[in-house]
Write an enzyme that holds these catalytic residues in place. Structure first.
Site, short mmCIF file in Angstrom:
data_model
loop_
_atom_site.label_atom_id
_atom_site.label_comp_id
_atom_site.label_asym_id
_atom_site.label_seq_id
_atom_site.Cartn_x
_atom_site.Cartn_y
_atom_site.Cartn_z
N GLU A 280 -44.09 16.69 -3.74
CA GLU A 280 -43.11 17.76 -3.94
C GLU A 280 -42.02 17.69 -2.87
OE1 GLU A 280 -43.06 19.83 -6.69
OE2 GLU A 280 -44.52 18.27 -7.22
N TRP A 283 -39.54 15.24 -4.13
CA TRP A 283 -38.52 15.75 -5.05
C TRP A 283 -37.38 16.39 -4.27
CZ3 TRP A 283 -37.29 15.03 -9.92
CH2 TRP A 283 -38.25 14.55 -10.80
N TRP A 311 -21.88 24.30 -25.73
CA TRP A 311 -22.54 25.47 -25.16
C TRP A 311 -22.06 26.75 -25.85
CZ3 TRP A 311 -26.49 24.23 -22.32
CH2 TRP A 311 -26.47 23.09 -21.50
N ASN A 346 -42.10 27.74 -9.06
CA ASN A 346 -41.37 26.61 -9.60
C ASN A 346 -41.63 26.39 -11.08
OD1 ASN A 346 -39.66 24.18 -9.16
ND2 ASN A 346 -41.52 23.12 -9.79
N TRP A 364 -25.77 25.51 -18.05
CA TRP A 364 -26.66 25.50 -16.89
C TRP A 364 -25.96 26.02 -15.64
CZ3 TRP A 364 -25.16 22.51 -12.73
CH2 TRP A 364 -24.20 21.51 -12.99
N TRP A 387 -31.55 22.49 -12.05
CA TRP A 387 -30.91 22.96 -13.29
C TRP A 387 -30.46 21.80 -14.16
CZ3 TRP A 387 -30.75 27.31 -15.93
CH2 TRP A 387 -31.17 28.48 -15.30
#
Length: 485
Positions: A280, A283, A311, A346, A364, A387
């Site tokens: 993690e 990331w 969108w 998360n 987003w 995102w």
């Protein structure tokens, strides 16, 4: 006459330990003066969100107290960083200004401006490395750039030299007493006043370096065992909750890495959980590297084809999503946890992001902006990277056909509905069988639980299956993506 001081320019490194700039500034025995500048005037800079400002106030309070114990003052100023630092250096006759590097492009430009302003006065500017675990020149993809896919990036990290050991706090700090400064932290006006909406944040968090170390120790003692199996469960929360402390630099990634590695060495049975946790951190490193490679990642999709995505920009669902009133319990629970505490688990972040971008087809960037304002751990690299990953427009993105079902996600990761009962108390008396889909509940079960859909709890604002088909059609209208390299 007092000797010339070294100035330490603090930003996202609000700690004494493992702070290369502070260690170097104190190393030659010169007096040290700390400064934090609230720079809301640099063009292109994202202004701090409300939750971040709250955290920053208390983090600076904690840092000021730590420095004060060593006799080192922490000056707070506001304005453009370069002229403010130049004026302060001239005022105190500084020998040099020290700072740690920053990932965001506008801050790197500001550093260049600071160097020029100091050089014009004959003051040295000394910059130290970026807040990364691995040397970016040693972990590179094809062609020497950043990796575009996480798995090979992480393999390359693990094959590289391990992160350097963190630095201890400076053994000796000599404060500088030659500054008559009347500015106070209150002058920065970081805290909300009318209304004071921060009660939930105060109940949930205690910012500062000492608290960050305590939180890490508690995680390693109590939650590392079983982390791999439980990390996706939002209730009870088995994650470290270190993200805001790491964003503000109250604790460094190197400190977290080495403390975890040491615990794994002492308790080998924790190896699988420890490696999952370190992944993690990987990331976090991956998104940081992407920000360095793509400075506009917070505004523009990394896949250019998404510039033409259809969108639903006029959707009325954004407010319902922000307020936790979509009628989908796991989504509403996450959004209410965010509003009350400034943080969200998360797994739930992915669920609510998928709902906004794929069920509602809302850009987003709208979700990113809401998170930026409401998260205490609002971090440009992680926020934008996360995102874009969920929306399907980033590098190493979730494929467009991965559209989370709020019901199935809730049933899988909150099977008894404990998380929903905590944050959506109007559903707390519903049985676990129906709590993720109250609209399917028999009327008698709703009556017993005191639930009236559309009155005490919202009816769903959309039909997920219909929204899923609409999203798939929208994604299929795009040009084929280029394969990652």
């Amino acid at each position: 006459m007092s000797p010339s001081p070294n100035i330490v320019w603090f930003r996202q490194d609000l700690r004494l330990a493992d702070n290369p700039a502070l260690t170097a500034a104190a190393g030659d025995g010169a007096p040290v003066l700390g400064v934090y500048i609230l720079d809301d005037e640099t063009p292109g800079r994202w202004q701090l969100g409300g939750a971040s400002r709250w955290w920053l106030h208390h983090s600076l309070t904690a840092l000021g107290r730590s420095l004060e114990r060593h006799g080192v003052p922490l000056v707070v100023r506001s304005g453009r960083s370069a002229p403010v630092l130049a004026r302060l250096a001239a005022e105190v006759g500084a020998a040099a200004v020290f700072w740690n590097g920053h990932l965001e492009a506008h801050w790197r430009q500001t550093e260049r401006e600071v160097e020029q302003a100091l050089a014009a006065q004959g003051v040295a500017g000394r910059a130290f490395g970026l807040p990364l675990l691995f040397d970016p020149t040693h972990v590179v993809g094809r062609g020497g750039g950043a990796f575009k896919v996480f798995a090979p990036f992480w393999r390359a990290c693990l094959a590289a030299a391990p992160p350097p050991a963190p630095l201890p706090p400076p053994e000796r700090l000599q404060g500088f007493g030659g500054l008559a400064d009347g500015s106070t932290l209150a002058d920065l006006r970081l805290l909300p006043t009318m209304p004071d909406w921060a009660a939930g944040l105060r109940a949930a968090w205690a910012p500062g370096e000492t608290e960050a170390q305590a939180r890490l120790a508690a995680f390693l003692d109590h939650d590392l065992a079983g982390y791999a199996a439980l990390r996706d469960r939002p209730e009870p929360c088995a994650t470290s909750r270190l993200s805001p402390a790491m964003h503000f630099g109250e604790i460094s990634a190197r400190q977290v890495w080495h403390a975890t590695a040491m615990r794994m060495a002492l308790e080998p049975h924790l190896a699988a959980d420890g490696h999952t946790f370190l992944r993690e951190l990987g990331w976090r490193e991956f998104f940081a590297r992407l920000l360095l490679e793509h400075p506009d990642v917070a505004e523009a999709p990394m896949q250019p084809r998404f510039a033409d995505f259809p969108w639903a920009r006029a959707s009325s669902g954004l407010q319902a999503w922000q307020q936790g009133c979509t009628g989908f319990p796991i989504v509403d629970a996450g959004m209410r946890q965010l509003w009350q505490t400034g943080w969200m688990h998360n797994r739930v972040r992915m669920i609510v992001a998928s709902f906004l971008t794929k069920d509602l087809l809302i850009p987003w960037q709208d979700g990113e902006a809401w998170f930026w304002d409401t998260l205490v751990d609002a971090d440009m690299a992680n926020n934008a990277g996360g995102w874009q990953w969920v929306a399907g427009c980033g590098t190493d993105a979730a494929p467009f056909f991965r559209i989370f079902s709020p019901v199935r996600q809730g049933e899988r990761f909150d099977p008894q509905g404990d998380y929903i009962r905590r944050w959506v108390p109007e559903l707390k008396r519903l049985p676990a069988r129906w709590i993720h889909r109250p609209w399917d509940s028999p009327p008698r079960e709703l009556d017993v639980a005191g639930v009236r859909l559309g009155a005490t709890y919202p009816s769903p604002i959309l039909d997920h299956e219909s929204a899923r088909k609409r999203a798939l059609a929208a994604f299929a209208s795009l040009r084929s993506p280029q394969p990652p390299k």
